[in-house]
Design an enzyme around this catalytic site. Structure first.
Site, PDB file in Angstrom:
ATOM      1  N   GLU A 156       0.832  -1.209   0.000  1.00 50.88           N
ATOM      2  CA  GLU A 156       0.000   0.000   0.000  1.00 50.88           C
ATOM      3  C   GLU A 156       0.867   1.261   0.000  1.00 50.88           C
ATOM      4  O   GLU A 156       0.513   2.269  -0.620  1.00 50.88           O
ATOM      5  CB  GLU A 156      -0.937   0.020   1.225  1.00 50.88           C
ATOM      6  CG  GLU A 156      -1.988  -1.082   1.237  1.00 50.88           C
ATOM      7  CD  GLU A 156      -3.074  -0.910   0.172  1.00 50.88           C
ATOM      8  OE1 GLU A 156      -3.057   0.094  -0.553  1.00 50.88           O
ATOM      9  OE2 GLU A 156      -3.926  -1.820   0.059  1.00 50.88           O
ATOM     10  N   ASP A 286      -5.024  -8.972  -8.512  1.00 45.54           N
ATOM     11  CA  ASP A 286      -5.234  -7.991  -9.577  1.00 45.54           C
ATOM     12  C   ASP A 286      -4.004  -7.247 -10.121  1.00 45.54           C
ATOM     13  O   ASP A 286      -3.588  -7.433 -11.266  1.00 45.54           O
ATOM     14  CB  ASP A 286      -6.310  -6.982  -9.146  1.00 45.54           C
ATOM     15  CG  ASP A 286      -6.130  -6.456  -7.706  1.00 45.54           C
ATOM     16  OD1 ASP A 286      -5.113  -6.778  -7.083  1.00 45.54           O
ATOM     17  OD2 ASP A 286      -6.993  -5.708  -7.226  1.00 45.54           O
TER      18      ASP A 286
HETATM   19  C1  DMJ Z   1      -6.457   0.660  -5.124  1.00 42.38           C
HETATM   20  O1  DMJ Z   1      -5.710   0.891  -3.985  1.00 42.38           O
HETATM   21  C2  DMJ Z   1      -5.602   0.083  -6.210  1.00 42.38           C
HETATM   22  O2  DMJ Z   1      -6.215   0.270  -7.436  1.00 42.38           O
HETATM   23  C3  DMJ Z   1      -5.315  -1.385  -5.977  1.00 42.38           C
HETATM   24  O3  DMJ Z   1      -4.553  -1.963  -6.979  1.00 42.38           O
HETATM   25  C4  DMJ Z   1      -6.616  -2.136  -5.846  1.00 42.38           C
HETATM   26  N1  DMJ Z   1      -7.461  -1.586  -4.857  1.00 42.38           N
HETATM   27  C5  DMJ Z   1      -7.623  -0.169  -4.717  1.00 42.38           C
HETATM   28  C6  DMJ Z   1      -8.900   0.381  -5.261  1.00 42.38           C
HETATM   29  O4  DMJ Z   1      -9.982  -0.419  -5.256  1.00 42.38           O
END
Ligand code: DMJ
Length: 611
Positions: A156, A286
């Site tokens: 993060e 993702d």
């Molecule tokens: C964001 O912090 C980033 O896009 C991350 O890769 C996935 N989740 C959140 C938003 O949903």
């Protein structure tokens, strides 16, 4: 004296009826008036009182909008950004995030003003000089210290804080941003002190040690190549570049035959090998998939290993994880898990997965998918080391024009992402839905439907791709029977009804608009923005909304920094007339921070061992 109630009642009724008769009103009139009132009440509660955001019914024929109106809409998004940011400044700065109901703050990360840093490039693009200047005090003042025994969450912090500093530097050339990015990248580096070089979950910045379990999620161990590669480029430090290339090297060496060439969700950080068989493009996976293509594009398309990985990943997804729903023919992507009977799809469709249509569209736009020989690749040979069934799948893909196929997949998926918003009474999209499948309904793999479509003469648009209406049936089933009916006809039930102010759907709408030029993507984005304004706005900011599938949505006390960094940025860029961030010159990291495309010089190639 007390009369028995019954007697009293009879007495009142007799008196009332004689009074009515006296005035010429019969009992029939009374019954009629009563029935009419009930009918009106039913109408009121079922229709008029349901004041949730209602989408234009004819979403396929939006009225034309002038360029001036689009510009005005982008300014409305800028106003929304200012509303959110001013609330954050007033009640939360220099803490991490605003709590928009209680007007308090929360340090969800390190207490390094993450909302301000995450927002820098958005402010720059929107021309918000005063806010930008004030946010920069957080950059000047920080020395990234933390109390002992606190751990920094690596992933993060990289995507939000390091990404925010790097893209603001790329846009402004202000050297303090480069210096802070270098300091932060270095403070976080102990995370990489593992046998494989994949980072652990966290870092203790005081002790300089890595911290966390030895099994890591794919997204968290492999979403930093863009940040560290660009950091290496602007600082000239080999150690930063090495950190980026280690992830690619590990992936190239990983044994993925059992997973059809796609990376599963959990990895052993010591051995650098896959740990399970859960294949997903959603939570916990993702951005790792996203970075394969983006790292290739950012480094000027030289790194063939990343291109090959991207083709393997997308081929597995197209062949195995994309389905068509039985009634409305909605195209969706799901995850597959290992059950006792083998690997099976869950048929969950996550909001987080809605980044995929944008990624596929970006790939279709930038890669020579219909002429891979041009870059020295034989597409079907990529499956040579996979199982025979997978090989057949590659041949099926190759029998179409691969560019068309990727773009159709992008369009169909983005439409379903949008419809999950448009179907709800609030106009906001739930975090997870579960698609109807199984029972008497056979699962329909998208590629099977595509082959049928071709054999029957390509009549109409490809399956799942043509424009569709939002759901017009009962939007708020109240009991088990109604829920079952809605599930059967709408094709899904809402599994997690939060709208978390997430960006993925509008991100894909933005990329699709820039890639295809089709204005419907802009209109769909405008629908979503209006729903956000109506349902999520609070006096000091914007709140996550629970129960988006009801007429009584509930705000929650949170405004994640990505709402400003991503959701509002993508909406602003979607409505701006000028293409402020051309996709062949800039690449967005997973937190919507644009990094410039660059090439390694001959000296850098030699010094860092990169291509
Ligand atoms: C964001 O912090 C980033 O896009 C991350 O890769 C996935 N989740 C959140 C938003 O949903």
């Amino acid at each position: 004296m007390n009369f028995p109630a019954k007697l009293l009642g009879n007495n009142v009724v007799t008196k009332a009826s004689s009074l009515l008769r006296h005035r010429g009103i019969s009992i029939r009139h009374v019954v009629f008036a009563f029935a009419l009132s009930i009918a009106l009440l039913v109408l009121y509660f079922n229709y008029f009182r349901r004041t949730g955001y209602s989408f234009p019914i004819d979403v396929m024929h939006y009225a034309p909008v002038t360029p001036e109106v689009w510009t005005d809409r982008s300014f409305q998004v800028r106003d929304a950004f200012l509303h959110a940011y001013h609330g954050y400044e007033r009640f939360a700065f220099p803490n991490d995030e605003l709590r928009p109901l209680s007007n308090t703050s929360i340090n969800n990360f390190n207490g390094w003003a993450v909302t301000a840093v995450d927002s820098l490039d958005t402010m720059h693009m929107m021309g918000l000089e005063q806010e930008y200047k004030r946010a920069m005090t957080a950059v000047h003042d920080t020395n990234f210290t933390l109390p002992a025994n606190t751990r920094v969450p690596f992933f993060e912090t990289v995507i939000r804080q390091l990404g925010g500093l790097l893209s603001a530097y790329a846009l402004t050339n202000d050297d303090i941003l480069r210096i802070r990015a270098d300091q932060l990248g270095t403070i976080l580096a102990p995370a990489f002190r593992t046998a494989s070089g994949f980072p652990k979950y966290g870092v203790n910045t005081v002790r300089g040690t890595s911290d966390g379990p030895l099994v890591g999620s794919l997204a968290e161990i492999a979403s930093y190549q863009m940040e560290y590669a660009y950091l290496g480029k602007i600082t000239g430090k080999k150690e930063h570049v090495d950190r980026a290339t280690t992830a690619t090297r590990n992936f190239v060496n990983a044994d993925l035959r059992q997973h059809g060439g796609m990376y599963p969700m959990f990895w052993n950080i010591s051995s650098g090998q896959a740990k399970d068989a859960h294949l997903s493009v959603g939570a916990a996976s993702d951005s790792a998939h996203e970075y394969i293509l983006k790292q290739y594009l950012m480094t000027a398309r030289k790194d063939k290993a990343n291109l090959e990985m991207y083709l393997r990943f997308t081929s597995h997804v197209l062949n195995n994880l994309m389905y068509i729903s039985p009634n409305r023919h909605l195209l969706y992507v799901t995850d597959s898990k290992l059950y006792r009977t083998g690997n099976r799809p869950t048929h969950n469709f996550e909001h987080l997965s809605c980044f995929l249509p944008g990624l596929l569209a970006l790939g279709a736009h930038t890669l020579p998918l219909n002429n891979l020989e041009e870059v020295g690749l034989n597409f079907t040979a990529l499956a040579d080391d996979l199982l025979p069934k997978q090989k057949l799948g590659y041949e099926a893909l190759a029998s179409f024009d691969l560019k068309d196929l990727h773009l159709w997949a992008a369009e169909g998926l983005a439409q379903t992402c949008y419809l999950t918003y448009a179907d709800q009474p609030t106009g906001l999209g739930p975090d997870i839905i579960n698609m109807l499948s199984g029972g008497s309904r056979p699962e329909i793999l998208w590629m099977d439907a595509m082959q049928d479509w071709r054999t029957s003469g390509r009549i109409g648009p490809p399956p799942g791709v043509g424009d569709k209406h939002p759901w017009v049936g009962d939007r708020t089933p109240r009991n088990a029977r109604e829920r079952e009916m809605a599930y059967a006809m709408r094709d899904y039930y809402v599994k997690n009804a939060d709208y978390q102010l997430r960006p993925e759907t509008v991100e894909s709408l933005y990329i699709l608009y820039r890639v295809t030029g089709d204005v419907k993507w802009r209109h769909r984005g405008w629908d979503i923005f209006q729903a956000i304004e109506k349902e999520a706005k609070t006096p000091s900011g914007y709140a996550i909304i629970d129960k988006v599938d009801t007429y009584n949505p509930q705000p929650l006390d949170a405004m994640p920094s990505f709402f400003l960094a991503e959701t509002l940025k993508y909406l602003y860029l979607l409505f701006q007339q000028d293409d402020l961030v051309p996709l062949d010159k800039w690449v967005f990291n997973t937190e919507a921070h644009p990094f410039p495309v660059f090439e390694w010089t001959e000296e850098e190639k030699e010094a860092y061992g990169v291509l």
